[in-house]
Write a protein that holds these residues in place. Structure first.
Motif, PDB file in Angstrom:
ATOM      1  N   ALA A  81       0.220  -0.956  -0.054  1.00  0.00           N
ATOM      2  CA  ALA A  81      -0.138  -0.235   0.156  1.00  0.00           C
ATOM      3  C   ALA A  81       0.707   1.344  -0.236  1.00  0.00           C
ATOM      4  CB  ALA A  81      -1.192   0.067   1.349  1.00  0.00           C
ATOM      5  N   ASP A  82       0.674   2.261  -0.643  1.00  0.00           N
ATOM      6  CA  ASP A  82       1.091   2.911  -0.782  1.00  0.00           C
ATOM      7  C   ASP A  82       0.898   4.381  -0.477  1.00  0.00           C
ATOM      8  OD1 ASP A  82       2.396   5.995  -1.682  1.00  0.00           O
ATOM      9  OD2 ASP A  82       1.852   5.471  -3.589  1.00  0.00           O
ATOM     10  N   LEU A  83       0.836   5.020   1.260  1.00  0.00           N
ATOM     11  CA  LEU A  83       0.545   5.430   1.739  1.00  0.00           C
ATOM     12  C   LEU A  83       0.165   6.977   1.547  1.00  0.00           C
ATOM     13  CD1 LEU A  83       2.128   4.617   5.664  1.00  0.00           C
ATOM     14  CD2 LEU A  83       0.096   3.807   4.051  1.00  0.00           C
TER      15      LEU A  83
ATOM     16  N   LEU B 141      -0.683  -5.739  13.601  1.00  0.00           N
ATOM     17  CA  LEU B 141       0.473  -5.520  13.526  1.00  0.00           C
ATOM     18  C   LEU B 141       0.727  -5.506  12.312  1.00  0.00           C
ATOM     19  CD1 LEU B 141       2.127  -8.375  15.674  1.00  0.00           C
ATOM     20  CD2 LEU B 141       1.279  -6.122  16.132  1.00  0.00           C
ATOM     21  N   LEU B 142       1.198  -4.840  11.089  1.00  0.00           N
ATOM     22  CA  LEU B 142       1.638  -4.965   9.642  1.00  0.00           C
ATOM     23  C   LEU B 142       2.992  -4.341   9.673  1.00  0.00           C
ATOM     24  CD1 LEU B 142       0.419  -1.747   8.265  1.00  0.00           C
ATOM     25  CD2 LEU B 142       0.215  -2.267  10.775  1.00  0.00           C
ATOM     26  N   ASN B 143       3.909  -4.403   8.693  1.00  0.00           N
ATOM     27  CA  ASN B 143       5.257  -3.601   8.292  1.00  0.00           C
ATOM     28  C   ASN B 143       5.316  -3.005   7.675  1.00  0.00           C
ATOM     29  OD1 ASN B 143       4.490  -7.146   7.688  1.00  0.00           O
ATOM     30  ND2 ASN B 143       6.525  -7.088   9.133  1.00  0.00           N
ATOM     31  N   ALA B 144       6.188  -1.701   8.098  1.00  0.00           N
ATOM     32  CA  ALA B 144       6.478  -0.878   7.303  1.00  0.00           C
ATOM     33  C   ALA B 144       7.566  -1.022   6.040  1.00  0.00           C
ATOM     34  CB  ALA B 144       7.467  -0.509   8.079  1.00  0.00           C
ATOM     35  N   GLY B 145       7.023  -0.124   5.342  1.00  0.00           N
ATOM     36  CA  GLY B 145       8.296  -0.802   3.420  1.00  0.00           C
ATOM     37  C   GLY B 145       9.658  -1.089   4.011  1.00  0.00           C
ATOM     38  N   PRO B 146      10.448   0.450   5.115  1.00  0.00           N
ATOM     39  CA  PRO B 146      11.578  -0.042   4.382  1.00  0.00           C
ATOM     40  C   PRO B 146      12.203  -1.276   5.138  1.00  0.00           C
ATOM     41  CG  PRO B 146      10.708   2.373   5.344  1.00  0.00           C
ATOM     42  CD  PRO B 146      10.071   1.075   5.208  1.00  0.00           C
ATOM     43  N   THR B 147      11.298  -1.839   5.873  1.00  0.00           N
ATOM     44  CA  THR B 147      11.995  -2.857   6.643  1.00  0.00           C
ATOM     45  C   THR B 147      12.129  -4.601   5.513  1.00  0.00           C
ATOM     46  OG1 THR B 147      10.203  -3.012   8.137  1.00  0.00           O
ATOM     47  CG2 THR B 147      10.874  -5.103   7.756  1.00  0.00           C
ATOM     48  N   PHE B 148      11.757  -4.012   3.903  1.00  0.00           N
ATOM     49  CA  PHE B 148      11.212  -4.780   2.941  1.00  0.00           C
ATOM     50  C   PHE B 148      12.853  -4.909   2.235  1.00  0.00           C
ATOM     51  CE2 PHE B 148       7.634  -5.144   4.573  1.00  0.00           C
ATOM     52  CZ  PHE B 148       7.003  -6.673   4.726  1.00  0.00           C
TER      53      PHE B 148
ATOM     54  N   ARG C 255       5.263   2.842   2.098  1.00  0.00           N
ATOM     55  CA  ARG C 255       4.615   1.786   2.043  1.00  0.00           C
ATOM     56  C   ARG C 255       4.353   1.399   3.087  1.00  0.00           C
ATOM     57  NH1 ARG C 255       3.496   2.088  -3.821  1.00  0.00           N
ATOM     58  NH2 ARG C 255       4.554   3.355  -5.054  1.00  0.00           N
ATOM     59  N   VAL C 256       3.112   0.573   2.940  1.00  0.00           N
ATOM     60  CA  VAL C 256       3.204  -0.716   4.312  1.00  0.00           C
ATOM     61  C   VAL C 256       3.312  -1.619   4.161  1.00  0.00           C
ATOM     62  CG1 VAL C 256       3.327   0.814   6.079  1.00  0.00           C
ATOM     63  CG2 VAL C 256       0.938  -0.183   4.579  1.00  0.00           C
ATOM     64  N   ARG C 257       3.561  -3.400   3.917  1.00  0.00           N
ATOM     65  CA  ARG C 257       2.869  -4.453   3.782  1.00  0.00           C
ATOM     66  C   ARG C 257       1.901  -4.994   4.447  1.00  0.00           C
ATOM     67  NH1 ARG C 257       5.334 -10.752   3.499  1.00  0.00           N
ATOM     68  NH2 ARG C 257       4.559 -10.042   5.579  1.00  0.00           N
ATOM     69  N   LEU C 258       0.924  -5.440   3.891  1.00  0.00           N
ATOM     70  CA  LEU C 258      -0.681  -6.160   4.690  1.00  0.00           C
ATOM     71  C   LEU C 258      -0.323  -7.443   4.268  1.00  0.00           C
ATOM     72  CD1 LEU C 258      -1.402  -2.805   3.005  1.00  0.00           C
ATOM     73  CD2 LEU C 258      -2.912  -3.422   5.904  1.00  0.00           C
ATOM     74  N   THR C 259      -0.710  -8.167   5.275  1.00  0.00           N
ATOM     75  CA  THR C 259      -1.465 -10.021   4.300  1.00  0.00           C
ATOM     76  C   THR C 259      -2.441  -9.772   4.416  1.00  0.00           C
ATOM     77  OG1 THR C 259      -0.827 -10.507   6.758  1.00  0.00           O
ATOM     78  CG2 THR C 259       1.200 -10.117   4.777  1.00  0.00           C
ATOM     79  N   PHE C 260      -3.382 -10.332   3.580  1.00  0.00           N
ATOM     80  CA  PHE C 260      -4.296 -10.735   3.522  1.00  0.00           C
ATOM     81  C   PHE C 260      -4.736 -12.335   3.328  1.00  0.00           C
ATOM     82  CE2 PHE C 260      -2.957 -10.080  -0.839  1.00  0.00           C
ATOM     83  CZ  PHE C 260      -3.429 -12.273  -1.300  1.00  0.00           C
ATOM     84  N   SER C 261      -4.241 -12.653   4.243  1.00  0.00           N
ATOM     85  CA  SER C 261      -4.147 -14.627   4.492  1.00  0.00           C
ATOM     86  C   SER C 261      -4.756 -14.814   6.067  1.00  0.00           C
ATOM     87  CB  SER C 261      -2.282 -14.721   4.186  1.00  0.00           C
ATOM     88  OG  SER C 261      -1.413 -14.382   5.374  1.00  0.00           O
TER      89      SER C 261
END
Length: 500
Positions: free
Chosen positions: A436-438, A456-463, A472-478
């Protein structure tokens, strides 16, 4: 006797490491974007603990040192540490300062938040808040309905393997044959001697890295890319070189610039290139046939090994229901190139608890990898290998069910986010996550704010290897639909608190 939990009142909390003020700056990123500074700082530290990037038993910088490094008042850092203690994420130890811990359970009571100011307002009884209400940080799914039956059939096969010691460093021949047949069906002729069975996909990546990399070697990775792969390459001694994943198209999709790949390989001479060719984590992009051919040509021309991570290959979500075709052809192409190594796993396709993965490579390299893996775990569990054989035989039905579920969850989360938040969220054609683009460099601050709301979600720089993608942030839909529905109002509240 059960050892006491870290952070439990009245127990001893050992100090295993120290976080310097400079390291804290790198860890926190852009942590404050509005609201009380002490709340934002405490939430950012708590998010790092829950994400696993700040380990328990770590001594935090002194209040004075952290205040100086962050250019805030000591009152702010003192109040932030106080909030962490209230939440159960830290303790003050005589002679050791403030040390990271974990709360006893999911119902620790935080200090009441205030509308502004640098110090927390205390009340006699604080509101109880669940520790985690939705986890959109891990790309893990529940087991498919056919898993139990697969284990039952595996148990029927098991007696044939009980007459020896159970160690097969290369993997059971029946599973190696099944994996090889699957590669062949996808257009890459493969024999069992080109397959090594590992204890999960992460173990496959670790084994390849430990075999091919040494201290100071360069490894070229996409930026962004899979976080744990980067960590594995670093632990093998590699210096990471980022290869940007283009995100400038109208649809926000990524891409691979083969010319840039070749010029980077020519300039830095990496020992290894790590790529996710299908439903790339985290952007969701899949390499085109032309891009795959270009990668193979670059690998052969410059004699550099490319590790293709295919753990997400099966998770095509835009495939029409009932379409029984196998996934895209492997990056390895139609031959056995000594420069293309493929790693795969049953974890994403079937279930993470299986802990079975594999490597496809030239037989000479497979033999080297088998020698490397014996220093770690000797061999993979027999029953789990047999269960994966059963699942591969029944994969069309199992994967059809999984794709229907994931497609529904993807569409649900994209729809909820689109209705509630002003972000740009491209719909990925497969995989397990959204990128996702904030619209602003608020990834770290928002991740911390979301953690405070219980998501809980992940900040883009983590990747990324270079701390890029701060917007950016990553959100899983699993996760199940009920959890996704619970998460979005909390994310909306976190965004409102962050942006005012």
């Amino acid at each position: 006797m059960t050892p006491p939990r870290p952070g439990t009142p009245g127990t001893r909390l050992d100090v295993h490491r120290h976080l310097s003020a400079a390291a804290a700056i790198r860890l926190l990123g852009t942590w404050h974007a509005g609201g009380p500074a002490y709340v934002a700082l405490a939430d950012a530290l708590r998010a790092a603990v829950l994400a696993g990037t700040l380990a328990p038993h770590t001594r935090l910088p002194s209040e004075r040192d952290l205040a100086a490094a962050l250019s805030v008042s000591r009152t702010t850092t003192a109040a932030a540490y106080g909030r962490l203690r209230d939440l159960g994420f830290a303790r003050s130890l005589t002679g050791a300062g403030t040390v990271v811990g974990l709360p006893r359970g999911a119902d620790r009571a935080p200090a009441t938040r205030t509308a502004g100011g640098d110090a927390p307002a205390r009340t006699e009884r604080a509101t109880t808040v669940p520790l985690v209400q939705a986890d959109l940080s891990q790309a893990t799914s529940v087991a498919p309905s056919g898993l139990h039956a697969a284990y039952g059939r595996a148990l029927e096969r098991l007696p044939a393997y009980l007459g020896d010691g159970g160690y097969e460093p290369l993997g059971l021949s029946v599973l190696r044959e099944a994996v090889a047949a699957r590669f062949t069906a996808r257009g890459t002729p493969t024999t069992p001697d080109e397959i090594l069975v590992t204890t999960g996909g992460q173990h496959a990546i670790t084994t390849v890295a430990a075999t091919l990399l040494g201290n100071g070697d360069r490894a070229l990775v996409q930026s962004p890319t899979y976080y744990h792969a980067m960590e594995t390459l670093r632990r093998a001694g590699a210096r990471l070189v980022p290869l940007p994943v283009g995100l400038g198209g109208d649809d926000g999709r990524a891409g691979l610039d083969v010319e840039l790949l070749e010029s980077t390989v020519r300039q830095v001479a990496p020992r290894l290139v790590y790529l996710v060719p299908d439903f790339h984590n985290p952007t969701g992009y899949t390499l085109t046939p032309a891009e795959r051919a270009g990668v193979r040509e670059v690998a052969a021309r410059h004699r550099v090994t490319v590790m293709a991570d295919e753990t997400l290959t099966d998770l095509s979500l835009d495939t029409p229901p009932g379409d029984e075709h196998d996934p895209a052809p492997p990056l390895a192409g139609t031959g056995t190139s000594p420069y293309v190594v493929t790693v795969g796993s049953a974890s994403k396709s079937f279930w993470g608890g299986l802990r079975v993965g594999w490597v496809r490579a030239h037989p000479d390299l497979v033999a080297r990898l088998a020698r490397t893996r014996q220093s770690a775990d000797v061999a993979t569990a027999v029953l789990e290998q047999l269960a994966v054989v059963e699942l591969l035989e029944d994969r069309r039905a199992v994967l059809a069910e999984r794709r229907v579920t994931l497609r529904r969850q993807r569409d649900l989360l994209c729809g909820l986010l689109g209705a509630a938040l002003p972000w740009r969220v491209p719909v990925p054609p497969g995989g397990l996550s959204l990128w996702a683009d904030l619209g602003a460099p608020l990834a770290h601050a928002f991740t911390a704010a979301a953690t405070a709301e219980g998501v809980l979600l992940n900040a883009g720089p983590t990747f990324t290897p270079d701390d890029s993608s701060p917007d950016r942030v990553r959100l899983t839909f699993s996760r199940p639909s009920t959890e996704l529905e619970r998460a979005v109002p909390l994310l909306t509240a976190a965004w409102a608190r962050l942006t005012g």
